[in-house]
Scaffold this active site. Structure first.
Site, short mmCIF file in Angstrom:
data_model
loop_
_atom_site.label_atom_id
_atom_site.label_comp_id
_atom_site.label_asym_id
_atom_site.label_seq_id
_atom_site.Cartn_x
_atom_site.Cartn_y
_atom_site.Cartn_z
N GLY A 155 -1.29 -2.08 -0.67
CA GLY A 155 -1.82 -1.57 -1.93
C GLY A 155 -0.83 -0.76 -2.73
N LEU A 169 -0.16 2.37 -2.36
CA LEU A 169 -0.96 3.53 -2.74
C LEU A 169 -0.26 4.87 -2.54
CD1 LEU A 169 -4.30 2.33 -1.10
CD2 LEU A 169 -3.81 2.39 -3.55
N ASN A 192 6.33 7.33 -0.80
CA ASN A 192 6.62 6.51 0.38
C ASN A 192 7.27 5.23 -0.15
OD1 ASN A 192 6.43 4.56 2.46
ND2 ASN A 192 4.72 5.64 3.40
N HIS A 214 -6.33 7.60 -0.92
CA HIS A 214 -6.72 6.65 0.12
C HIS A 214 -6.72 7.27 1.51
CE1 HIS A 214 -2.34 6.48 0.25
NE2 HIS A 214 -2.39 5.79 1.36
N ARG A 215 -5.92 8.31 1.73
CA ARG A 215 -5.88 8.95 3.04
C ARG A 215 -6.91 10.06 3.16
NH1 ARG A 215 -1.03 8.39 6.78
NH2 ARG A 215 -2.93 8.03 7.96
N GLU A 231 -1.11 17.25 6.61
CA GLU A 231 -0.80 15.86 6.93
C GLU A 231 -0.71 15.61 8.44
OE1 GLU A 231 0.09 13.21 4.46
OE2 GLU A 231 -1.09 14.60 3.24
N HIS A 278 7.10 12.78 5.08
CA HIS A 278 6.73 13.57 6.26
C HIS A 278 7.99 13.93 7.01
CE1 HIS A 278 2.59 11.41 6.21
NE2 HIS A 278 2.47 12.60 5.66
N ASP A 325 8.52 13.63 10.10
CA ASP A 325 8.85 12.68 11.16
C ASP A 325 9.66 11.48 10.66
OD1 ASP A 325 6.90 11.14 9.91
OD2 ASP A 325 5.57 11.02 11.64
N ASN A 355 4.43 -1.11 5.05
CA ASN A 355 3.44 -0.23 4.42
C ASN A 355 3.81 1.24 4.58
OD1 ASN A 355 1.30 -0.56 2.71
ND2 ASN A 355 -0.20 -1.03 4.28
N CYS A 410 4.78 6.99 13.61
CA CYS A 410 3.60 7.11 12.74
C CYS A 410 2.36 6.55 13.41
CB CYS A 410 3.84 6.36 11.43
SG CYS A 410 5.03 7.13 10.31
#
Length: 445
Positions: free
Chosen positions: A16, A18, A22, A134-135, A171, A245, A247, A358, A364
């Site tokens: 998406g 979204l 990222n 979305h998250r 997060e 993030h 990570d 994605n 992750c």
């Protein structure tokens, strides 16, 4: 021991685009995805690590689409009418409602070992994930799933997500690293934040997601002593480059920390303090810092080298679980072969292309749960991966998942029916009959 709780990729996995900030998500937005392949790739990683002796658990996907999101946005009628209307006038909302991003279990919660908490129980705070629409709709599912999996209040303490407000933007474990002495009792929890409300970071190309207040609040909630925690600011340079993030630029486990030069703000001082705090450990802290000259930040983010998993076997051998992109990119492969070779005993490369496209790599996909043997026995057994459950899930994925999905497919009423049928079957495989409210979610005909 460490239980790797991996997110099972859901049947609505699609691109998406979204997640602003990222780069992989943004770059693949609108392309055709393969949900079946995505789920099988993630399951294969779980199985191979289980075969090496590392306990594996399964975090079930959130039920999608989230019709309540679309109704709150003003769409009405039966569920099929709601999705159709959204596809015509607000396709970005429909994509968010169908998002399978709960697959990235590292964002599900922040977890504190019982031995690191004055409470004496394993601590969970589900992430509110409010930085992206979305998250943000995952928090309710993750909270319910974690409470179902770790239900014994004698061993597990569950907190509600932090307030759904920008100052508390959280997060999850993607911004938390637990280091500990494998031959002793010492442990340090690194909490990395991207922004401080009292000192707003200016000039970032992309927004910082984790707030300092969120990290501070979790430290207080989880009752972590001062000598077992560090609060660190993420490098604004990394955030602007696409490290949404921590990570993406740093990974640590036990007494090994593997980081990019631009992982933390004031990194020299941070590492000096960390060395001082771990000076008494029986197993000295090892820090491998990669300079920007060795591996430019943009290449580190593209390959997700620092989003690899670090695992320490019972035989005290180090294993690096890396995405295949690290082997295909010569700069990252060189780092593994020259800088990590003296410490890492084995490198496992995994094809996680669907997840990578994605925006998520090996780290992750998993939430690390530190447990002792008694706590492990209290985990809901239905989510623990076994040979039988692995084959059941393989067959389930092949039967219920599509081999391609586009944004146009999301308005297809049949897709909702397929997902509901799949989730109903999954609850039986994992012995979690009450995880989803399937009766309320069934299509109105």
């Amino acid at each position: 021991m460490l239980l790797n709780l991996d997110g099972l990729v859901g049947p609505s996995h699609h691109f998406g685009g979204l997640a602003f900030g990222n780069l992989a998500s943004m770059g693949h937005g609108g392309q055709r995805s393969n949900p079946r392949q995505a789920a099988l790739q993630g399951l294969d990683k779980m199985w191979q690590l289980l075969c090496l002796g590392f306990p594996q658990g399964i975090l079930p996907p959130a039920l999608r689409p989230d019709i309540s999101l679309l109704r709150e946005a003003g769409f009405s009628g039966d569920d099929n009418a709601v999705t159709y209307q959204a596809s015509r006038t607000a396709p970005h909302l429909l994509s968010a409602a169908f998002s399978a991003s709960s697959m990235w279990a590292a964002n599900a919660a922040t977890v504190t070992a019982a031995s690191d908490s004055l409470d004496g129980r394993l601590q969970f705070t589900p992430a509110n994930l409010i930085s992206t629409l979305h998250r943000s709709i995952e928090a309710r599912h993750n909270s319910k799933a974690l409470r179902s999996i770790f239900s014994d209040s004698a061993y597990f303490q569950h907190h509600c997500p932090l307030p759904a407000q920008n100052s508390f933007a959280d997060e999850g474990a993607a911004n938390h690293i637990r280091l500990y002495d494998p031959q002793g009792v010492g442990a340090i929890n690194l909490f990395v934040y991207g922004r401080d409300e009292a000192q707003q970071l200016q000039g970032n190309r992309f927004p910082a997601r984790q707030s300092r207040l969120a990290s501070e609040s979790i430290i207080r909630r989880h009752k972590i002593p001062a000598d077992q925690q560090m609060l660190i600011q993420q490098s604004p340079v990394a955030i602007s480059a696409g490290a949404f993030h921590n990570d993406v630029v740093a990974v640590g486990h036990a007494n090994l920390l593997f980081i990019h030069e631009h992982a933390f703000a004031n990194q020299i001082e941070v590492l000096q303090k960390l060395r001082a705090m771990t000076d008494a450990w029986n197993s000295p802290l090892q820090i491998i810092e990669i300079s920007n000259n060795e591996l430019p930040l943009e290449l580190a983010i593209k390959s997700y080298l620092f989003n690899s998993q670090l695992l320490l076997s019972a035989e005290q051998e180090w294993i690096l679980v890396a995405p295949q992109e690290c082997r295909l990119q010569k700069e990252s492969e060189k780092i593994i072969e020259t800088r990590l070779c003296e410490i890492i005993n084995r490198v496992l490369y995994f094809d996680l292309k669907e997840s990578m496209h994605n925006g998520g790599g090996p780290a992750c996909l998993r939430l690390a749960i530190p447990l002792d043997a008694t706590e492990y026995q209290a985990v809901h057994p239905g989510i623990l991966l076994t040979a039988e459950r692995y084959h059941q899930l393989q067959s389930w994925i092949v039967r219920h998942y599509r081999d391609q999905l586009t944004l146009e497919c999301l308005s297809d009423p049949q897709l909702r029916r397929e997902i509901l049928t799949a989730m109903d079957a999954l609850t039986r495989i994992l012995s979690l009959p009450n995880l989803y409210s399937l009766d309320q979610a069934r299509p109105i005909t």
